[in-house]
Design a protein around this motif. Sequence first.
Motif, mmCIF file in Angstrom:
data_model
loop_
_atom_site.group_PDB
_atom_site.id
_atom_site.type_symbol
_atom_site.label_atom_id
_atom_site.label_comp_id
_atom_site.label_asym_id
_atom_site.label_seq_id
_atom_site.Cartn_x
_atom_site.Cartn_y
_atom_site.Cartn_z
ATOM 1 N N GLU A 14 0.827 -1.209 0.000
ATOM 2 C CA GLU A 14 0.000 0.000 0.000
ATOM 3 C C GLU A 14 0.861 1.258 0.000
ATOM 4 N N ARG A 15 1.975 1.215 0.727
ATOM 5 C CA ARG A 15 2.877 2.370 0.752
ATOM 6 C C ARG A 15 3.503 2.583 -0.633
ATOM 7 N N THR A 16 3.873 1.490 -1.299
ATOM 8 C CA THR A 16 4.408 1.596 -2.659
ATOM 9 C C THR A 16 3.371 2.196 -3.595
ATOM 10 N N LEU A 17 2.148 1.728 -3.472
ATOM 11 C CA LEU A 17 1.056 2.248 -4.299
ATOM 12 C C LEU A 17 0.859 3.735 -4.052
ATOM 13 N N LEU A 18 0.902 4.137 -2.789
ATOM 14 C CA LEU A 18 0.747 5.550 -2.452
ATOM 15 C C LEU A 18 1.871 6.385 -3.069
ATOM 16 N N GLY A 37 1.605 9.356 -5.832
ATOM 17 C CA GLY A 37 2.258 10.636 -5.610
ATOM 18 C C GLY A 37 3.116 11.079 -6.779
ATOM 19 N N GLU A 38 3.614 10.116 -7.556
ATOM 20 C CA GLU A 38 4.403 10.445 -8.738
ATOM 21 C C GLU A 38 3.519 10.846 -9.913
ATOM 22 N N GLY A 39 2.203 10.750 -9.738
ATOM 23 C CA GLY A 39 1.277 11.140 -10.791
ATOM 24 C C GLY A 39 1.020 10.060 -11.824
ATOM 25 N N LEU A 40 1.356 8.792 -11.500
ATOM 26 C CA LEU A 40 1.170 7.705 -12.459
ATOM 27 C C LEU A 40 -0.301 7.313 -12.574
ATOM 28 N N THR A 41 -0.698 6.911 -13.775
ATOM 29 C CA THR A 41 -2.047 6.401 -13.993
ATOM 30 C C THR A 41 -2.128 4.961 -13.498
ATOM 31 N N ASN A 42 -3.360 4.421 -13.435
ATOM 32 C CA ASN A 42 -3.511 3.020 -13.028
ATOM 33 C C ASN A 42 -2.751 2.090 -13.974
ATOM 34 N N ALA A 43 -2.781 2.390 -15.273
ATOM 35 C CA ALA A 43 -2.080 1.544 -16.245
ATOM 36 C C ALA A 43 -0.575 1.567 -15.993
ATOM 37 N N GLU A 100 -4.391 -3.997 -14.557
ATOM 38 C CA GLU A 100 -4.888 -2.632 -14.322
ATOM 39 C C GLU A 100 -6.151 -2.654 -13.448
ATOM 40 N N LYS A 101 -7.025 -3.640 -13.664
ATOM 41 C CA LYS A 101 -8.234 -3.747 -12.844
ATOM 42 C C LYS A 101 -7.880 -3.986 -11.382
ATOM 43 N N THR A 102 -6.828 -4.786 -11.153
ATOM 44 C CA THR A 102 -6.389 -5.042 -9.775
ATOM 45 C C THR A 102 -5.898 -3.756 -9.128
ATOM 46 N N VAL A 162 -6.379 0.817 -5.405
ATOM 47 C CA VAL A 162 -6.451 2.265 -5.179
ATOM 48 C C VAL A 162 -7.710 2.607 -4.390
ATOM 49 N N SER A 163 -8.835 2.001 -4.766
ATOM 50 C CA SER A 163 -10.096 2.258 -4.056
ATOM 51 C C SER A 163 -9.983 1.868 -2.588
ATOM 52 N N ARG A 164 -9.379 0.713 -2.328
ATOM 53 C CA ARG A 164 -9.228 0.259 -0.945
ATOM 54 C C ARG A 164 -8.255 1.147 -0.171
ATOM 55 N N LEU A 165 -7.194 1.587 -0.851
ATOM 56 C CA LEU A 165 -6.221 2.467 -0.198
ATOM 57 C C LEU A 165 -6.868 3.783 0.210
ATOM 58 N N LEU A 166 -7.645 4.381 -0.696
ATOM 59 C CA LEU A 166 -8.312 5.644 -0.369
ATOM 60 C C LEU A 166 -9.262 5.453 0.810
#
Length: 216
Positions: free
Chosen positions: A153-157, A161-167, A177-179, A184-188
């Motif tokens: 989750e920290r890596t995802l965050l 923060g780097e502005g990357l898209t889900n893809a 990408e669906k995963t 992202v939804s769970r992290l938020l």
Amino acid sequence: MITVFLVDDHEVVRRGVADLLEADRELRVVGEAATAAQAMARIPALRPDVAVLDVRLPDGNGIELCRELRSRIPELNVLILTSYTDEEAMLNAILAGAGGYAIKDIQGLQLVSAVRAVGTGRSLLDTRAASTLMAKLRADADDGPAAGLTERERTLLDLIGEGLTNAQIAQRMFLAEKTVKNYVSRLLAKLGLERRTQAAVLAAKLQAGTNPDAPR
């Protein structure tokens, strides 16, 4: 077609922004208001895709208006357009759920692009707003909200923060990408946030707090 509602107490500003936006065939201004009360009465009925709000209004402020509107209409996208580079206002606007914060002397084409970006669910800060906000965050770093995050989750965050898209995140983390979208939804939800912009702000805040050599 992206529908837009303008809230500013200066008629000249509203008319100028309306003319600018309507010159783009993908944007249509569906209403205007000069006060927070007018906006609260008109926006829920019109259900625009984007509300462009000034910060300072005769009967309130755009940040509280943003919070109230998004509590009533969660799908509404908000762009704060103001003359003020007040760092607290910027941070509060993002925490209130605004998708972007731009300064009024922004170039016309940049404003059109900003409205289109926010209208399609993307998040942005213009260059000056971002630099001012980052300076504020570096001066007041606190990683408390992320204390319970897993390593993934920290890596995802960080990647948000780097502005990357889900893809792009999917490629970086070797996931579908669906995963990533689900993560992202769970992290938020875990962080108590509503928008990717808020997560990006938090990521920048954490990065500044863990990097003592970051410029201040």
